[in-house]
Design a protein around this motif. Structure first.
Motif, PDB file in Angstrom:
ATOM      1  N   PHE A  34       0.837  -1.194   0.000  1.00  0.00           N
ATOM      2  CA  PHE A  34       0.000   0.000   0.000  1.00  0.00           C
ATOM      3  C   PHE A  34       0.876   1.250   0.000  1.00  0.00           C
ATOM      4  O   PHE A  34       1.955   1.268   0.573  1.00  0.00           O
ATOM      5  N   ARG A  35       0.374   2.289  -0.640  1.00  0.00           N
ATOM      6  CA  ARG A  35       1.031   3.585  -0.512  1.00  0.00           C
ATOM      7  C   ARG A  35       0.695   4.164   0.857  1.00  0.00           C
ATOM      8  O   ARG A  35      -0.321   3.804   1.461  1.00  0.00           O
ATOM      9  N   LYS A  36       1.575   5.059   1.323  1.00  0.00           N
ATOM     10  CA  LYS A  36       1.332   5.662   2.639  1.00  0.00           C
ATOM     11  C   LYS A  36      -0.029   6.351   2.648  1.00  0.00           C
ATOM     12  O   LYS A  36      -0.365   7.114   1.743  1.00  0.00           O
ATOM     13  N   GLY A  37      -0.807   6.048   3.690  1.00  0.00           N
ATOM     14  CA  GLY A  37      -2.113   6.664   3.857  1.00  0.00           C
ATOM     15  C   GLY A  37      -3.239   5.899   3.208  1.00  0.00           C
ATOM     16  O   GLY A  37      -4.410   6.281   3.338  1.00  0.00           O
ATOM     17  N   LYS A  38      -2.918   4.786   2.512  1.00  0.00           N
ATOM     18  CA  LYS A  38      -3.944   4.052   1.770  1.00  0.00           C
ATOM     19  C   LYS A  38      -4.307   2.712   2.402  1.00  0.00           C
ATOM     20  O   LYS A  38      -5.263   2.075   1.957  1.00  0.00           O
ATOM     21  N   ALA A  39      -3.580   2.269   3.437  1.00  0.00           N
ATOM     22  CA  ALA A  39      -3.878   0.978   4.059  1.00  0.00           C
ATOM     23  C   ALA A  39      -5.171   1.070   4.858  1.00  0.00           C
ATOM     24  O   ALA A  39      -5.502   2.114   5.436  1.00  0.00           O
ATOM     25  N   SER A  40      -5.911  -0.021   4.916  1.00  0.00           N
ATOM     26  CA  SER A  40      -7.135  -0.039   5.717  1.00  0.00           C
ATOM     27  C   SER A  40      -6.787  -0.101   7.193  1.00  0.00           C
ATOM     28  O   SER A  40      -5.677  -0.476   7.584  1.00  0.00           O
ATOM     29  N   ARG A  41      -7.742   0.230   8.036  1.00  0.00           N
ATOM     30  CA  ARG A  41      -7.530   0.251   9.486  1.00  0.00           C
ATOM     31  C   ARG A  41      -7.167  -1.144   9.994  1.00  0.00           C
ATOM     32  O   ARG A  41      -6.232  -1.300  10.795  1.00  0.00           O
ATOM     33  N   SER A  42      -7.882  -2.160   9.541  1.00  0.00           N
ATOM     34  CA  SER A  42      -7.658  -3.525  10.038  1.00  0.00           C
ATOM     35  C   SER A  42      -6.277  -4.030   9.649  1.00  0.00           C
ATOM     36  O   SER A  42      -5.574  -4.670  10.452  1.00  0.00           O
ATOM     37  N   ILE A  43      -5.850  -3.745   8.402  1.00  0.00           N
ATOM     38  CA  ILE A  43      -4.525  -4.184   7.952  1.00  0.00           C
ATOM     39  C   ILE A  43      -3.428  -3.427   8.708  1.00  0.00           C
ATOM     40  O   ILE A  43      -2.418  -4.006   9.105  1.00  0.00           O
ATOM     41  N   PHE A  44      -3.640  -2.128   8.907  1.00  0.00           N
ATOM     42  CA  PHE A  44      -2.646  -1.322   9.640  1.00  0.00           C
ATOM     43  C   PHE A  44      -2.461  -1.856  11.059  1.00  0.00           C
ATOM     44  O   PHE A  44      -1.345  -1.955  11.569  1.00  0.00           O
ATOM     45  N   GLU A  45      -3.568  -2.201  11.726  1.00  0.00           N
ATOM     46  CA  GLU A  45      -3.492  -2.684  13.114  1.00  0.00           C
ATOM     47  C   GLU A  45      -2.776  -4.030  13.201  1.00  0.00           C
ATOM     48  O   GLU A  45      -2.102  -4.309  14.198  1.00  0.00           O
TER      49      GLU A  45
END
Length: 413
Positions: A34-45
Motif C-alpha cells: 500500500f502507498r502511505k495513507g492508503k492501508a485499511s484500518r484492520s490491515i494497519f493494526e
C-alpha cells in the motif's frame, strides 16, 4: 503537597482520538502493498499492533498535561508525573501526580533570642594586614651572590624523569618558583633551597599517593634542576614614597594607614557578623515553622543549583564533561550532595514568602527603579544592563520585600 488528578477517556471521545491517531500514523507508516495513507484500518493494526491506542493516549495525555499546567487553581511546582493505569481498545485511564507549593505555618519569627556577634579589631590583625600589604608592594631584586632562601624567587629550568624517561608536564624553562609557596610536590622547594646561581642538581623525590595523575601517584622520580637566577623580595619601608605609591585616600603616615586598615577590617567583620546574624535568625525561624517540602521540589532545586554551577564553568571556558572527569565524580552524585543546601534555600524562601504575605509587605515600583539606578551609578553600568543582570525590575521588587521581611525579623523597621 501532592494532588492526584484521575483522567479517564472512553466511548465516543476515545473513538475519535483513535481515529485521529490512525489518520496521522497511516500517513507516516509504510504498509507492504500500500502507498502511505492508503492501508485499511484492520490491515494497519495487524502490521502495527498497539500503535494506534498508544498514539491516541499520548495525544490526549499531552492535551490534559497542558490543561493542568495552565490551570490557575492547581499550580505545579515541578513537572507533573503521569501513570497510565489502563490502556486498551475500550479506553484510557491515567493518573497525574501534581506537586504543589507546600503549606507553610509560621511559628515565632519576631523577637527571637538571637544576638549579633560583637565586632572588635585587634592590633595583630592590623599588623598582619599591613605586613601583607607591604609584601604586595615588595620589589624583586636580583641576588648576584648567595644561595636560594625562604621567600626568594628562584628562576629555574627543570625536567622530571620516571625510570629515566621524561614524563609529560614535568618540564619547565625559566620558571619563577617562590620558595615557600608549596606549588610543587613535597621536597622540591627544600631541594632548591641552598642552591646557587648557575648550579645544577638532581632531586630524588616521590609523588604523593593521592596525586591526580595515576601514572605518577606514589612514583619515585628524579627532577633535574638548574638555577638561572635568584631574586629577593625587598619589603618597602613605611615612608613617604610608599604612601605615595599606595595612593590611599587620607593615608599619609603610619597612624593614618593603621586607622584606615582598622576601618576596613571592621567593615568586613560587620558584614560577616550581619550575614551570620541573618542566617541564625532564618535558621531559628525555620525551626519554628511547619513546612513539609516534597522530595521532588528538593530534587528540582538541587538540579537548578547544579545547572547554575555548570553555566558559570562554561563562562570560564570549562565544560561539564571536563569538570566531572577532573573531579572524578558524576552529575548525580553532585546533585545528591547539593540536596541539603537546596533544602535550606527552599525553607528560607518559603519562610520569607510567608512573612511577606502575613506582614502585607509592599514595595512601590518607583523604589525598585531608584535602587536599580543607584546600582547602575555604583557599578558604572547602564540601567538596562543592571536590570538584565538581576533578572528585571520584578526581581528587584522581590529583593526589597525580602529585605523588609528580614528587617522585621531583626526587630527594625
Amino acid at each position: 503537597m501532592k494532588k492526584e488528578v484521575k483522567y479517564t477517556v472512553k466511548g465516543e471521545e476515545w473513538d475519535k482520538a483513535k481515529d485521529k491517531a490512525f489518520n496521522k500514523l497511516n500517513k507516516t507508516h509504510k504498509v507492504d502493498g500500500f502507498r502511505k495513507g492508503k492501508a485499511s484500518r484492520s490491515i494497519f493494526e495487524k502490521k502495527f499492533p498497539g500503535e494506534i491506542v498508544m498514539e491516541a493516549a499520548n495525544n490526549l495525555i499531552d492535551k490534559k498535561y497542558d490543561e493542568i499546567i495552565n490551570d490557575k487553581e492547581i499550580i505545579p511546582v515541578v513537572e507533573p508525573k503521569v501513570n497510565i493505569t489502563k490502556i486498551d481498545d475500550e479506553g484510557l485511564e491515567a493518573t497525574f501526580t501534581i506537586v504543589t507549593e507546600p503549606e507553610v505555618k509560621l511559628g515565632d519569627y519576631k523577637d527571637l533570642p538571637i544576638k549579633k556577634d560583637t565586632v572588635r579589631v585587634t592590633k595583630d590583625e592590623i599588623k598582619t594586614r599591613i605586613d601583607n600589604l607591604l609584601k604586595d608592594y615588595a620589589e624583586l631584586v636580583v641576588k648576584e651572590d648567595g644561595k636560594v632562601e625562604d621567600g626568594d624567587i628562584a628562576v629555574i629550568d627543570f625536567e622530571g624523569f620516571k625510570d629515566d624517561v621524561a614524563f609529560d608536564g614535568g618540564k619547565g624553562e625559566n620558571y619563577s618558583l617562590e620558595i615557600g609557596s608549596n606549588s610543587f610536590i613535597p621536597g622540591f622547594e627544600d631541594g632548591v633551597k641552598g642552591m646557587k646561581k648557575g648550579e645544577s642538581k638532581d632531586l630524588k623525590l616521590t609523588f604523593p599517593k593521592d596525586y591526580g595523575v595515576a601514572d605518577l601517584a606514589g612514583a619515585d622520580v628524579v627532577f633535574k634542576v638548574a638555577v638561572n637566577e635568584i631574586k629577593k623580595k625587598v619589603i618597602p619601608e613605611l615612608d613617604k614614597d610608599f604612601f605615595d605609591d599606595l595612593g590611599m585616600d587620607g593615608v599619609t603616615d603610619k597612624d593614618s594607614l593603621e586607622a584606615k586598615i582598622k576601618e576596613e577590617i571592621k567593615s568586613e567583620k560587620e558584614r560577616s557578623a550581619d550575614n551570620k546574624y541573618i542566617d541564625d535568625l532564618l535558621n531559628a525561624a525555620v525551626e519554628n515553622m511547619t513546612c513539609d517540602i516534597d522530595d521532588e521540589i528538593i530534587e528540582a532545586e538541587a538540579k537548578n543549583m547544579y545547572n547554575d554551577v555548570v553555566q558559570r564553568m562554561n563562562m570560564q571556558g570549562l565544560t561539564e564533561e571536563v569538570y566531572l572527569q577532573y573531579a572524578d565524580t558524576t552529575k548525580e552524585d553532585i546533585i545528591e550532595h547539593m540536596k541539603p543546601e537546596a533544602l535550606k534555600r527552599l525553607q528560607n524562601s518559603y519562610l520569607l514568602n510567608a512573612i511577606i504575605e502575613k506582614e502585607k509587605i509592599e514595595v512601590a515600583e518607583e523604589e525598585a527603579k531608584k535602587e536599580i539606578e543607584d546600582m547602575a551609578k555604583t557599578y558604572n553600568m547602564t540601567v538596562e544592563d543592571v536590570e538584565k543582570s538581576i533578572g528585571g525590575i520584578n526581581a528587584m521588587l522581590y529583593d526589597l520585600k525580602v529585605r523588609r521581611a528580614i528587617d522585621i525579623m531583626k526587630g527594625s523597621k
